[in-house]
Design a protein around this motif. Sequence first.
Motif, PDB file in Angstrom:
ATOM      1  N   GLU B 114     -34.770  24.032 -21.464  1.00 56.65           N
ATOM      2  CA  GLU B 114     -35.427  25.332 -21.030  1.00 56.65           C
ATOM      3  C   GLU B 114     -34.346  25.431 -19.545  1.00 56.65           C
ATOM      4  O   GLU B 114     -34.278  26.149 -19.408  1.00 56.65           O
ATOM      5  CB  GLU B 114     -36.477  25.959 -21.146  1.00 56.65           C
ATOM      6  N   SER B 115     -34.880  24.091 -19.395  1.00 54.41           N
ATOM      7  CA  SER B 115     -34.720  24.191 -17.937  1.00 54.41           C
ATOM      8  C   SER B 115     -32.836  23.812 -17.954  1.00 54.41           C
ATOM      9  O   SER B 115     -31.960  23.874 -16.587  1.00 54.41           O
ATOM     10  CB  SER B 115     -34.671  22.772 -17.722  1.00 54.41           C
ATOM     11  N   GLU B 116     -32.091  24.071 -18.717  1.00 55.35           N
ATOM     12  CA  GLU B 116     -30.784  23.565 -18.739  1.00 55.35           C
ATOM     13  C   GLU B 116     -29.889  25.129 -18.919  1.00 55.35           C
ATOM     14  O   GLU B 116     -28.232  25.181 -19.831  1.00 55.35           O
ATOM     15  CB  GLU B 116     -29.980  22.437 -19.056  1.00 55.35           C
ATOM     16  N   THR B 117     -30.482  26.097 -20.015  1.00 58.78           N
ATOM     17  CA  THR B 117     -30.017  27.252 -20.398  1.00 58.78           C
ATOM     18  C   THR B 117     -30.927  28.470 -19.899  1.00 58.78           C
ATOM     19  O   THR B 117     -31.609  28.442 -19.830  1.00 58.78           O
ATOM     20  CB  THR B 117     -30.083  26.939 -22.198  1.00 58.78           C
ATOM     21  N   ASP B 118     -29.736  29.497 -20.298  1.00 54.60           N
ATOM     22  CA  ASP B 118     -30.470  30.484 -19.930  1.00 54.60           C
ATOM     23  C   ASP B 118     -31.764  30.984 -21.063  1.00 54.60           C
ATOM     24  O   ASP B 118     -32.365  31.620 -21.327  1.00 54.60           O
ATOM     25  CB  ASP B 118     -30.304  31.731 -19.862  1.00 54.60           C
ATOM     26  N   GLN B 119     -31.582  30.777 -22.381  1.00 52.74           N
ATOM     27  CA  GLN B 119     -31.759  31.392 -23.679  1.00 52.74           C
ATOM     28  C   GLN B 119     -31.557  30.166 -25.154  1.00 52.74           C
ATOM     29  O   GLN B 119     -30.793  29.487 -24.729  1.00 52.74           O
ATOM     30  CB  GLN B 119     -31.152  32.222 -24.540  1.00 52.74           C
ATOM     31  N   PHE B 120     -32.110  29.368 -25.932  1.00 52.81           N
ATOM     32  CA  PHE B 120     -31.939  28.638 -27.337  1.00 52.81           C
ATOM     33  C   PHE B 120     -32.443  28.905 -28.324  1.00 52.81           C
ATOM     34  O   PHE B 120     -33.967  29.986 -28.065  1.00 52.81           O
ATOM     35  CB  PHE B 120     -32.198  27.555 -26.597  1.00 52.81           C
ATOM     36  N   ASP B 121     -32.312  28.006 -28.918  1.00 53.96           N
ATOM     37  CA  ASP B 121     -33.453  29.112 -30.691  1.00 53.96           C
ATOM     38  C   ASP B 121     -32.177  27.922 -31.382  1.00 53.96           C
ATOM     39  O   ASP B 121     -31.581  26.990 -31.606  1.00 53.96           O
ATOM     40  CB  ASP B 121     -32.174  29.679 -31.399  1.00 53.96           C
ATOM     41  N   PHE B 122     -33.951  27.022 -31.705  1.00 55.19           N
ATOM     42  CA  PHE B 122     -33.739  25.918 -32.557  1.00 55.19           C
ATOM     43  C   PHE B 122     -33.360  25.653 -33.913  1.00 55.19           C
ATOM     44  O   PHE B 122     -33.336  26.821 -34.450  1.00 55.19           O
ATOM     45  CB  PHE B 122     -35.666  25.402 -32.389  1.00 55.19           C
ATOM     46  N   LYS B 123     -32.113  25.160 -34.333  1.00 53.40           N
ATOM     47  CA  LYS B 123     -31.524  25.138 -35.617  1.00 53.40           C
ATOM     48  C   LYS B 123     -32.181  24.287 -37.151  1.00 53.40           C
ATOM     49  O   LYS B 123     -32.550  24.119 -37.685  1.00 53.40           O
ATOM     50  CB  LYS B 123     -29.763  25.686 -35.580  1.00 53.40           C
ATOM     51  N   LYS B 124     -32.231  23.357 -35.985  1.00 46.80           N
ATOM     52  CA  LYS B 124     -32.682  21.855 -37.082  1.00 46.80           C
ATOM     53  C   LYS B 124     -32.930  20.876 -36.208  1.00 46.80           C
ATOM     54  O   LYS B 124     -32.104  20.523 -34.793  1.00 46.80           O
ATOM     55  CB  LYS B 124     -31.113  21.315 -37.387  1.00 46.80           C
ATOM     56  N   PHE B 125     -33.579  19.905 -36.995  1.00 43.21           N
ATOM     57  CA  PHE B 125     -34.771  19.617 -36.427  1.00 43.21           C
ATOM     58  C   PHE B 125     -34.365  18.003 -37.389  1.00 43.21           C
ATOM     59  O   PHE B 125     -34.755  17.786 -37.777  1.00 43.21           O
ATOM     60  CB  PHE B 125     -35.920  18.995 -36.064  1.00 43.21           C
ATOM     61  N   GLN B 126     -34.262  16.855 -37.017  1.00 41.89           N
ATOM     62  CA  GLN B 126     -33.794  15.633 -37.775  1.00 41.89           C
ATOM     63  C   GLN B 126     -34.436  14.419 -37.337  1.00 41.89           C
ATOM     64  O   GLN B 126     -34.019  13.999 -35.748  1.00 41.89           O
ATOM     65  CB  GLN B 126     -32.797  15.309 -37.964  1.00 41.89           C
ATOM     66  N   ILE B 127     -35.010  13.380 -37.553  1.00 41.91           N
ATOM     67  CA  ILE B 127     -35.956  12.462 -37.833  1.00 41.91           C
ATOM     68  C   ILE B 127     -34.807  11.422 -37.593  1.00 41.91           C
ATOM     69  O   ILE B 127     -33.672  11.493 -38.438  1.00 41.91           O
ATOM     70  CB  ILE B 127     -37.054  11.939 -37.079  1.00 41.91           C
ATOM     71  N   GLN B 128     -34.266  10.209 -36.445  1.00 36.84           N
ATOM     72  CA  GLN B 128     -33.406   9.418 -36.774  1.00 36.84           C
ATOM     73  C   GLN B 128     -33.797   7.917 -37.166  1.00 36.84           C
ATOM     74  O   GLN B 128     -34.209   7.543 -35.617  1.00 36.84           O
ATOM     75  CB  GLN B 128     -31.915   8.788 -36.311  1.00 36.84           C
ATOM     76  N   TYR B 129     -33.757   6.859 -37.794  1.00 37.29           N
ATOM     77  CA  TYR B 129     -34.663   5.901 -38.344  1.00 37.29           C
ATOM     78  C   TYR B 129     -33.262   4.639 -38.471  1.00 37.29           C
ATOM     79  O   TYR B 129     -32.139   4.902 -39.309  1.00 37.29           O
ATOM     80  CB  TYR B 129     -35.320   5.693 -38.673  1.00 37.29           C
ATOM     81  N   SER B 130     -32.929   3.487 -37.494  1.00 38.28           N
ATOM     82  CA  SER B 130     -31.678   2.903 -37.015  1.00 38.28           C
ATOM     83  C   SER B 130     -32.854   1.387 -37.138  1.00 38.28           C
ATOM     84  O   SER B 130     -33.577   1.395 -35.605  1.00 38.28           O
ATOM     85  CB  SER B 130     -30.714   2.956 -35.965  1.00 38.28           C
TER      86      SER B 130
END
Lengths: 226, 198
Positions: B114-130
């Motif tokens: 929110e702090s760096e855009t005017d408007q946004f919409d989440f498209k995808k969430f992924q958890i990454q393990y390494s």
Amino acid sequence: MKRTLGIILLLVGLAFYSFGQNEYSAGIMPEINLNKKWSEKWRTNFKVESRFSFSEGTFDSTQNHHFSYLLSDISAVGSYKIGLNTKLAFGYLLRMTTSGVAHRAILQYSIVKSLRKGRLGNRIATDQTFQNGSAPQFRLRYRLSFDIPLQGLQVDAHEFYFKLSNAYFGIYSNRIFDLEARLVPSLGFAFNDTNKLELGLDYRLKEIFNAQRHEFWTTVSWFYSF
Amino acid sequence: MKSLLHFLVLIPCLICGCCCLAQEQIEREFKVNTSIIPESALLAIRKFDLKENKINWYREESNNGHSFEAKFKFNKKYHSIEFDTLGQLEDIEIMIPENKMDPVLIDAITAFIESETDQFDFKKFQIQYSGEQASIINHVKENNNQEATLPGIKVRYEVVVKTKKDGQFHLYEYTFGSKGNYIGKIRKSIRNTDNLDH
């Protein structure tokens, strides 16, 4: 297996029987689509499309097989991006037929959604066609199209993809309303993201409320963006 | 004769045009048979006890080399496991629906974007393990909540977001740490949609 084959043959037979006296035409429809990006938001699509007929007549009797040129369309459609994959577009199409020239104004809204595998495109458009000696024609059209890579989860360079589009038209002209439906399965090849070639079969069921006419076109479409 | 001439001009133009303009860098993934997958990668995937036909193997090629990726559905979630050419695990990515994400984490991610855009919409969430291969696989197999508690496992979240800033639309892949701390972002190219628009 035999039962399934029997059902398929019965359905195909019924389809041909029901077509009966309906008129049909078949041919090829090559199309060149050039897309010029002017800025992040503005683009123009220039399209040249021609139609050549190979065969026409009725399903159960008269059939004329001859090669003839039918028409050419030249269009320019300017689009403005109103979302990440949402565009509002307007344009003009000039149709040159052997019997004269028609002018068409186009307004369309399109949205493409990325799926986990493939993409889904929705397009709603309206157009008005004017031709000397004919009543103006007004159409409202909706098209749902879907492309899916044949390898991987998205269409990459040098990959084939399958595309299916299904469109419905509401047509009003000379106080008569009618419907048209189209189904176009195509096999595409992406040379890269901006250069694609598609080979497809375009089936059109015209004048659904009246005489019912069937058109079968082999389509060869080239899409190039620069 | 005139119609044939029209046809003979248009078709070659169409075919020559697209072939001549087809020079570009190639980056692609394609399905491969298990016969070319390193044995150690196959052994790692067998620990998930899945039927072989439920696993899709891909070879990912780019200018930087290539890798192998196994994609499958496990515990109703899409998993993607990447291996190097020797069959060593690089990372595991699991797609998570937005409503299954930890609300505290979502709040931290939302506040940052929110702090760096005017408007946004989440498209995808992924958890990454390494990290260490055996620990990650055991963790992913046994812990359906994706809680990162084991030592030796690095957890990151990849979030694909559609953004609008100063009237411009972009697609970004943000990377956040396990507590929602910002790590970085890359701008994703938006694929050409001309063949679906026109």
